[in-house]
Design a protein around this motif. Structure first.
Motif, PDB file in Angstrom:
ATOM      1  N   VAL B  32       2.195  -4.528   1.969  1.00 42.43           N
ATOM      2  CA  VAL B  32       2.976  -3.290   1.960  1.00 42.43           C
ATOM      3  C   VAL B  32       2.309  -2.334   2.953  1.00 42.43           C
ATOM      4  CG1 VAL B  32       3.882  -1.415   0.550  1.00 42.43           C
ATOM      5  CG2 VAL B  32       3.591  -3.690  -0.447  1.00 42.43           C
ATOM      6  N   VAL B  33       3.078  -1.897   3.950  1.00 38.37           N
ATOM      7  CA  VAL B  33       2.505  -1.042   5.006  1.00 38.37           C
ATOM      8  C   VAL B  33       3.308   0.255   5.161  1.00 38.37           C
ATOM      9  CG1 VAL B  33       1.417  -2.933   6.287  1.00 38.37           C
ATOM     10  CG2 VAL B  33       3.792  -2.333   6.785  1.00 38.37           C
ATOM     11  N   LYS B  34       3.958   0.665   4.067  1.00 34.67           N
ATOM     12  CA  LYS B  34       4.695   1.940   4.096  1.00 34.67           C
ATOM     13  C   LYS B  34       3.727   3.104   4.276  1.00 34.67           C
ATOM     14  CE  LYS B  34       4.601   2.047  -0.914  1.00 34.67           C
ATOM     15  NZ  LYS B  34       5.239   2.300  -2.165  1.00 34.67           N
ATOM     16  N   SER B  35       4.298   4.279   4.560  1.00 35.77           N
ATOM     17  CA  SER B  35       3.494   5.502   4.753  1.00 35.77           C
ATOM     18  C   SER B  35       2.379   5.255   5.767  1.00 35.77           C
ATOM     19  CB  SER B  35       2.896   5.992   3.435  1.00 35.77           C
ATOM     20  OG  SER B  35       3.906   6.201   2.494  1.00 35.77           O
ATOM     21  N   ASN B  36       2.807   4.691   6.923  1.00 39.71           N
ATOM     22  CA  ASN B  36       1.871   4.423   8.017  1.00 39.71           C
ATOM     23  C   ASN B  36       0.682   3.579   7.567  1.00 39.71           C
ATOM     24  OD1 ASN B  36       1.186   4.564  10.734  1.00 39.71           O
ATOM     25  ND2 ASN B  36      -0.043   6.408  10.481  1.00 39.71           N
ATOM     26  N   ALA B  37       1.009   2.487   6.857  1.00 41.33           N
ATOM     27  CA  ALA B  37      -0.024   1.607   6.292  1.00 41.33           C
ATOM     28  C   ALA B  37      -1.016   2.432   5.472  1.00 41.33           C
ATOM     29  CB  ALA B  37      -0.728   0.777   7.365  1.00 41.33           C
ATOM     30  N   TYR B  38      -0.459   3.189   4.508  1.00 41.31           N
ATOM     31  CA  TYR B  38      -1.259   4.028   3.605  1.00 41.31           C
ATOM     32  C   TYR B  38      -2.210   4.936   4.397  1.00 41.31           C
ATOM     33  CZ  TYR B  38       0.432   1.154  -0.305  1.00 41.31           C
ATOM     34  OH  TYR B  38       1.219   0.509  -1.225  1.00 41.31           O
TER      35      TYR B  38
END
Lengths: 346, 346
Positions: B32-38
């Protein structure tokens, strides 16, 4: 689908006018645009502020100052976080004025620059954060006095607390310490300090949050609104649960909506089961935990499912939101995430 | 001078290996790489994760998915926040697989695409956030069954709470609802859920925070450290005060340092008078309010003034920091500001 941050430049202009009308004609107005203009975007805000008559900008860092210079060729730009002397060539290349905060920075400045590159001096009048205290000023007056100063500044710790006697104490100390450096502009006050009255204005005021609508004060207008798209609506029955760790359990059948804003976007997780979004003036309470990218709210009170809800309302100001987040509007603004599209209107 | 975020890719690789060793050979691993890869940066993290054997990525939004595609030409990319059908052409252009979360999205998908463009389906197994619930699935099975599904997924609400019986209830409901769609990959678990055991793995696991060092679990390594430059040190006497609203008053003479990190950078204001920074293992308590761009700490216990302090220590993990901020490590990571320079090491 991501939230939209709507920035009302007409209200920004009105807030600039508010501060201009508060100061005498011989007092300069600057703008603090650190932290990417409090999250609203340096590249759009700085040209707008210039159009409204501001010619002096303050940033925290050199990198921010360079960003300001690239969209403002002729303004005066100061770096509040000191003189980053390992990058002294960039101050020359981009015509940035460092605020010298301590003896090491002052010595480095005189070593590196001749008198043609100006500097500012910060005095510590009690916050004990940055700047020269009285003893260092006196002990090293020869070095200070040799600096090509264009500005002397300090910062009030309690300006948001009008009756606090510390304000007058800091002001009086600032006046006294400046006496030995008479031919340089002086500046003490930011957004709140300017509201304390003309005896706090000296030669320059430095509003920041007040311009961006973060102060709830008569005469200052809201500048931002956030529109959050609804992704899904559904009906949940009594005893059904919502969100991480099932911290919300429905007491009755209700209509809920899940929206595309989470704590990565600046809707803090502390609003879990406490915050609200709005449809006009109607509030929609947050149910359960705020997720990283999503939030679920109760829309039972609305006649239909809207396309979006808003974070603020005419009666629910950025400052109210900040209080619900147990912080101040400054932290709310600078936490608005990169995924949020900034939309500017005149 | 700004903080530096040091990202240890060798430890990221080790955390990928940790999850790979936990799953059977026929189970796929995604990231999961949402939010600029955390907050750690998609453009560097995605190619690194690919090198470590991950070929499937999940984002929240379409814009993030496109950013992933631009640095990963051949991977499978899913958008968790649904099918943004008004931008359906971009799913085709960048070969992005939407996760269809509701009936409207399913209908739009079948209207717009033929069977050659795949989609994923999210099932709501109790979080009541996104996805199809049982009734909608049954009532509209013809539409669901006509979708060119490549993945069916759901999400656990309480996976960080191992003994919570809701985990098994969600898993059993997921298994039951998937029975009518047998020939498609299934995925239920993210970082915490994968640790619950193989009966939670189905065909694909989706770790996020665990890869990035945000879980304090045996076998997972810390991935990030933040170095914060010291801008100034000075001695304050008994009864001198520090920071906004003078919320700290010195009980004795002490040596303090002001550093270039504030709440705009992700050092939350809630750490005022509560948090600490580190020199190695020695802690330096935060004095007074955290400012937007600055923080002042007590360095009396250090023999000399260091050039920088750190936010974490070998014993003080991201997770400990998050607890002091009264939140979880996910929110800590995604709040790390844009001014912080990301530095990657192998």
């Amino acid at each position: 689908m991501s939230p939209e941050l709507h920035i009302n430049l007409a209200n920004l202009r009105s807030n600039v006018r508010f501060y201009k009308e508060m100061i005498k004609s011989n007092v300069e107005i600057s703008a603090v645009v650190k932290s990417n203009a409090y999250g609203l975007g340096i590249t759009k805000l700085v040209p707008a502020l210039e159009k409204y008559g501001i010619k002096i900008f303050f940033t925290a860092t050199l990198a921010e100052a360079i960003k300001v210079r690239k969209c403002s060729p002729h303004s005066e730009i100061f770096t509040l976080n000191g003189f980053d002397f390992q990058n002294s060539d960039l101050y020359l290349e981009f015509d940035i004025t460092p605020v010298v905060n301590n003896l090491l920075e002052a010595k480095k400045f005189t070593e590196i620059f001749d008198q043609s590159h100006k500097t500012a001096l910060q005095i510590n009048t009690g916050m004990n954060r940055l700047g020269f205290n009285e003893k260092t000023l006196v002990d090293h007056f020869d070095i200070i006095n040799s600096l090509p100063l264009t500005l002397i500044l300090s910062h009030l710790a309690c300006a948001d607390d009008v009756p606090n006697k510390e304000n007058k104490m800091q002001r009086d100390l600032f006046s006294r310490l400046c006496k030995n450096l008479p031919n340089t502009r002086k500046s003490l006050s930011a957004s709140h300090g300017t509201l304390l009255g003309s005896e706090y204005h000296f030669d320059m005021v430095r509003p920041g949050i007040g311009l961006y609508g973060g102060l709830k004060t008569n005469g200052l207008k809201q500048v931002i609104q956030i529109k959050v798209p609804v992704l899904q609506d559904f009906v949940i029955d009594k005893d059904m649960q919502v969100g991480y760790n099932f911290t919300y359990k429905a007491k009755k059948t209700m209509k809920v909506a899940t929206l595309a804003m989470g704590y990565a976007d600046g809707l803090p997780r502390i609003l879990s089961n406490r915050g609200k979004l709005f449809s006009g003036n109607k509030s929609c309470p947050i149910l359960g935990r705020v997720s990283m990218d999503l939030v679920t709210v109760d829309i039972s009170s609305l006649p239909d499912t809207p396309n979006h809800l808003t974070v603020f309302s005419p009666e629910y100001h950025v400052d109210n939101f900040a209080k619900d987040c147990r912080t101040i509007s400054h932290e709310v603004l600078v936490n608005l995430g990169e995924r949020i599209k900034r939309i500017y209107s005149e």
